[in-house]
Design a protein around this motif. Structure first.
Motif, PDB file in Angstrom:
ATOM      1  N   GLY A  94       4.738   6.003  49.979  1.00 44.99           N
ATOM      2  CA  GLY A  94       5.165   5.144  48.879  1.00 44.99           C
ATOM      3  C   GLY A  94       4.676   5.601  47.525  1.00 44.99           C
ATOM      4  O   GLY A  94       4.401   4.777  46.648  1.00 44.99           O
ATOM      5  N   ARG A  95       4.603   6.929  47.345  1.00 40.97           N
ATOM      6  CA  ARG A  95       4.174   7.457  46.056  1.00 40.97           C
ATOM      7  C   ARG A  95       5.359   7.512  45.080  1.00 40.97           C
ATOM      8  O   ARG A  95       6.512   7.295  45.462  1.00 40.97           O
ATOM      9  N   ILE A  96       5.052   7.841  43.816  1.00 44.04           N
ATOM     10  CA  ILE A  96       6.113   8.070  42.842  1.00 44.04           C
ATOM     11  C   ILE A  96       7.014   9.208  43.313  1.00 44.04           C
ATOM     12  O   ILE A  96       8.219   9.191  43.083  1.00 44.04           O
ATOM     13  N   ARG A  97       6.432  10.177  44.002  1.00 46.30           N
ATOM     14  CA  ARG A  97       7.232  11.298  44.512  1.00 46.30           C
ATOM     15  C   ARG A  97       8.358  10.804  45.414  1.00 46.30           C
ATOM     16  O   ARG A  97       9.506  11.264  45.297  1.00 46.30           O
ATOM     17  N   GLU A  98       8.053   9.882  46.315  1.00 45.24           N
ATOM     18  CA  GLU A  98       9.093   9.348  47.203  1.00 45.24           C
ATOM     19  C   GLU A  98      10.119   8.535  46.407  1.00 45.24           C
ATOM     20  O   GLU A  98      11.322   8.580  46.707  1.00 45.24           O
ATOM     21  N   LEU A  99       9.654   7.816  45.401  1.00 44.96           N
ATOM     22  CA  LEU A  99      10.575   7.038  44.574  1.00 44.96           C
ATOM     23  C   LEU A  99      11.553   7.950  43.842  1.00 44.96           C
ATOM     24  O   LEU A  99      12.760   7.684  43.793  1.00 44.96           O
ATOM     25  N   LEU A 100      11.070   9.031  43.259  1.00 44.11           N
ATOM     26  CA  LEU A 100      11.950   9.954  42.541  1.00 44.11           C
ATOM     27  C   LEU A 100      12.902  10.672  43.490  1.00 44.11           C
ATOM     28  O   LEU A 100      14.051  10.955  43.124  1.00 44.11           O
ATOM     29  N   LEU A 126       6.115   0.549  47.028  1.00 40.69           N
ATOM     30  CA  LEU A 126       5.246   1.444  46.257  1.00 40.69           C
ATOM     31  C   LEU A 126       3.794   1.119  46.580  1.00 40.69           C
ATOM     32  O   LEU A 126       3.383  -0.039  46.567  1.00 40.69           O
ATOM     33  N   ARG A 127       3.005   2.143  46.860  1.00 34.83           N
ATOM     34  CA  ARG A 127       1.636   1.882  47.324  1.00 34.83           C
ATOM     35  C   ARG A 127       0.737   1.311  46.227  1.00 34.83           C
ATOM     36  O   ARG A 127      -0.317   0.750  46.534  1.00 34.83           O
ATOM     37  N   ASP A 128       1.151   1.446  44.961  1.00 34.19           N
ATOM     38  CA  ASP A 128       0.337   0.857  43.889  1.00 34.19           C
ATOM     39  C   ASP A 128       0.693  -0.606  43.635  1.00 34.19           C
ATOM     40  O   ASP A 128       0.163  -1.229  42.708  1.00 34.19           O
ATOM     41  N   GLY A 129       1.603  -1.168  44.442  1.00 37.20           N
ATOM     42  CA  GLY A 129       1.927  -2.582  44.347  1.00 37.20           C
ATOM     43  C   GLY A 129       3.068  -2.915  43.398  1.00 37.20           C
ATOM     44  O   GLY A 129       3.506  -4.068  43.341  1.00 37.20           O
ATOM     45  N   PRO A 461      -3.800  13.970  29.934  1.00 38.54           N
ATOM     46  CA  PRO A 461      -2.968  13.313  30.958  1.00 38.54           C
ATOM     47  C   PRO A 461      -1.852  12.479  30.340  1.00 38.54           C
ATOM     48  O   PRO A 461      -2.011  11.869  29.294  1.00 38.54           O
ATOM     49  N   CYS A 462      -0.711  12.471  31.012  1.00 40.71           N
ATOM     50  CA  CYS A 462       0.421  11.679  30.552  1.00 40.71           C
ATOM     51  C   CYS A 462       0.169  10.202  30.846  1.00 40.71           C
ATOM     52  O   CYS A 462      -0.681   9.842  31.650  1.00 40.71           O
ATOM     53  N   ALA A 463       0.956   9.369  30.206  1.00 39.86           N
ATOM     54  CA  ALA A 463       0.803   7.928  30.360  1.00 39.86           C
ATOM     55  C   ALA A 463       1.747   7.385  31.431  1.00 39.86           C
ATOM     56  O   ALA A 463       2.775   7.971  31.713  1.00 39.86           O
ATOM     57  N   SER A 464       1.383   6.271  32.017  1.00 40.69           N
ATOM     58  CA  SER A 464       2.254   5.382  32.775  1.00 40.69           C
ATOM     59  C   SER A 464       2.709   5.929  34.117  1.00 40.69           C
ATOM     60  O   SER A 464       2.292   5.444  35.151  1.00 40.69           O
ATOM     61  N   LEU A 465       3.584   6.917  34.142  1.00 48.27           N
ATOM     62  CA  LEU A 465       4.178   7.362  35.401  1.00 48.27           C
ATOM     63  C   LEU A 465       3.624   8.732  35.751  1.00 48.27           C
ATOM     64  O   LEU A 465       3.865   9.708  35.059  1.00 48.27           O
ATOM     65  N   ARG A 466       2.913   8.833  36.841  1.00 43.97           N
ATOM     66  CA  ARG A 466       2.346  10.110  37.255  1.00 43.97           C
ATOM     67  C   ARG A 466       3.201  10.685  38.385  1.00 43.97           C
ATOM     68  O   ARG A 466       3.470  10.019  39.367  1.00 43.97           O
ATOM     69  N   CYS A 467       3.609  11.939  38.174  1.00 40.82           N
ATOM     70  CA  CYS A 467       4.515  12.554  39.148  1.00 40.82           C
ATOM     71  C   CYS A 467       3.807  13.568  40.013  1.00 40.82           C
ATOM     72  O   CYS A 467       4.413  14.285  40.742  1.00 40.82           O
TER      73      CYS A 467
END
Length: 467
Positions: A94-100, A126-129, A461-467
């Motif tokens: 459930g990471r951002i990677r799977e979402l993208l 998503l694992r971060d809730g 580091p970038c903000a908000s969405l980490r890929c």
């Protein structure tokens, strides 16, 4: 039955399996304190229980083909919301990677022409809730600006407000029977084009004189050949990231240029680094197709109201400040070229400028003529304040646009409160490792900051969405 206006019909006629022509967006939300594990399902249930659907989201093609008999819309009185609105869960972990990755697959598929041309996917797991919402609608229904306005109309600036109608429901701000949607809307648009033709002749002469004076202006058929100017397949790859708007604005202020110019310079640096990695950097600078919204300039609220300019991205130089000089000079020239034109004239000039590209893209003969541009870069205005959906805070809006034969990469960004949210779409075959562009965008921004003495370390580091 209502006639489809000529601009919207263009997107229907041009669509094919390798070139889906819908616009989309991925939204991320943080649930409110105290939200239970079924919060996403509760929001989904509210969507599918909506009592009414606006005209825009009811209209279905008179024919599923793109031939002349499909020049009309008909109203679908029995909308199957269970089809158009879907609840999905991400695979573990459930990471951002799977979402993208799942967004990439959704954005690759064509919309069903037997139904109204839109879909909404509510995503949990998503694992971060957080929860996500991926929305797509055909470009014949809305351009990027209109789509974002519809999204904003379904949110509230008050976290305590619940029950705001979804984007597909009737809103007071939705004028569905406007220039392009009334029973005679298409005829009005066509008639308006004819009335503008006289003024267009003089405007064209003035543009020609400007081109003769400023010989360094990016022109059709003058862009270098690049790895992006190739035939594409139907599969897409989507990458996304956010940057603090204050960082980009500081660069713009230091250079006395617009925020959009700073974004173009940032993209130019990223594309140079990406192409160097691929050993595919042309000697001549890349040229960007930059859409310019005409909404609010007397164009009405038609589905598509956009012109285009060409921008030099300065990818032929390693110096970030020299690159910015090239960007700002070409954008100044483009603005001068479009100044004084009415919206319809601006669209006509843009159409003429892009005709060689459109012809080669439709016929899949992209190698037969030199490119008009190499990449699409678009900045769509977004909400300037925090927004909420039934108490869930909007963390980001990442646009997912279109690519075509001869234009295999598209970078679109929007604003969400204090961030600039980038969404990058590339042909999965033609543009490998699209996610690498996110790293190069950060590096390009940091290089500008350091060259200007803004004191920001490289690779912040970038903000908000980490890929």
């Amino acid at each position: 039955m209502r006639l489809i206006n000529p601009v919207d019909y263009f997107f229907l006629a041009l669509e094919g399996r390798e070139r889906p022509l819908h616009v989309g967006g991925l939204q991320l939300f943080t649930p409110p304190a105290g939200a239970g594990p079924d919060f996403a399902r509760e929001l989904y249930t509210k969507l599918v229980s909506a009592e009414a659907v606006s005209t825009r989201f009811r209209q279905t093609l008179g024919s599923v083909s793109a031939r002349p008999k499909a020049l009309s819309w008909r109203d679908d009185k029995n909308i199957d919301l269970d089809y158009h609105v879907r609840l999905s869960a991400l695979p573990r972990p459930g990471r951002i990677r799977e979402l993208l990755e799942v967004t990439s697959r959704w954005h690759s598929s064509l919309l069903d022409r037997h139904r109204p041309l839109w879909e909404i996917h509510v995503v949990e797991g998503l694992r971060d809730g957080r929860l996500a919402v991926y929305t797509k609608m055909h470009h014949a229904l809305a351009d990027g600006v209109t789509a974002l306005k519809l999204m904003q109309s379904s949110l509230s600036e008050d976290p305590g407000v619940t029950g705001v109608p979804p984007l597909f429901a009737p809103h007071k701000r939705h004028r569905d029977e406007d220039a392009g949607r009334g029973p005679f809307g298409a005829l009005k648009v066509a008639a308006g084009m004819g009335m503008e033709a006289v003024g267009l002749t003089r405007a064209t002469a003035e543009i020609g004189w400007q081109i003769a004076r400023e010989r360094d202006m990016p022109l059709p058929l003058r862009a270098p050949r690049s790895m992006f100017n190739v035939p594409i397949g139907g599969a897409r790859r989507f990458a996304a990231q956010s940057w603090r708007i204050e960082r980009v604005r500081a660069v713009a202020n230091a250079l006395d240029c617009t925020l959009n110019d700073a974004v173009l310079g940032m993209c130019g640096g990223a594309l140079r680094a990406f192409l160097l990695e691929q050993q595919a950097l042309p000697d001549a600078p890349l040229v960007a197709f930059v859409p310019v919204s005409l909404h609010g300039r007397g164009s009405g609220d038609a589905s598509n109201s956009v012109a285009a300019v060409l921008a030099n991205l300065g990818t032929d130089t390693a110096d970030p400040l020299q690159r910015m000089q090239a960007v700002t000079a070409s954008m100044r020239q483009a603005k001068q070229m479009m100044s004084g034109l009415t919206p319809l004239q601006a669209m006509a000039v843009s159409a003429a400028m892009l005709a060689p590209f459109a012809t080669s893209s439709v016929t899949r003969a992209v190698g037969a003529v030199p490119p008009t541009f190499n990449v699409v870069i678009s900045h769509v205005p977004g909400p300037t304040r925090a927004m909420y959906w039934d108490g869930a805070k909007l963390d980001g809006v990442y646009p997912a646009s279109i690519v075509m034969d001869g234009a295999a990469l598209n970078i679109t960004l929007t604003r969400t409160a204090d961030t600039l949210d980038f969404g990058i779409i590339g042909c999965r075959t033609a543009v490998p490792h699209v996610q690498r562009l996110l790293i190069h965008l950060e590096t390009a921004l940091a290089e500008l900051e350091n060259a200007l003495g803004l004191g920001v370390p490289l690779h912040q580091p970038c903000a908000s969405l980490r890929c």
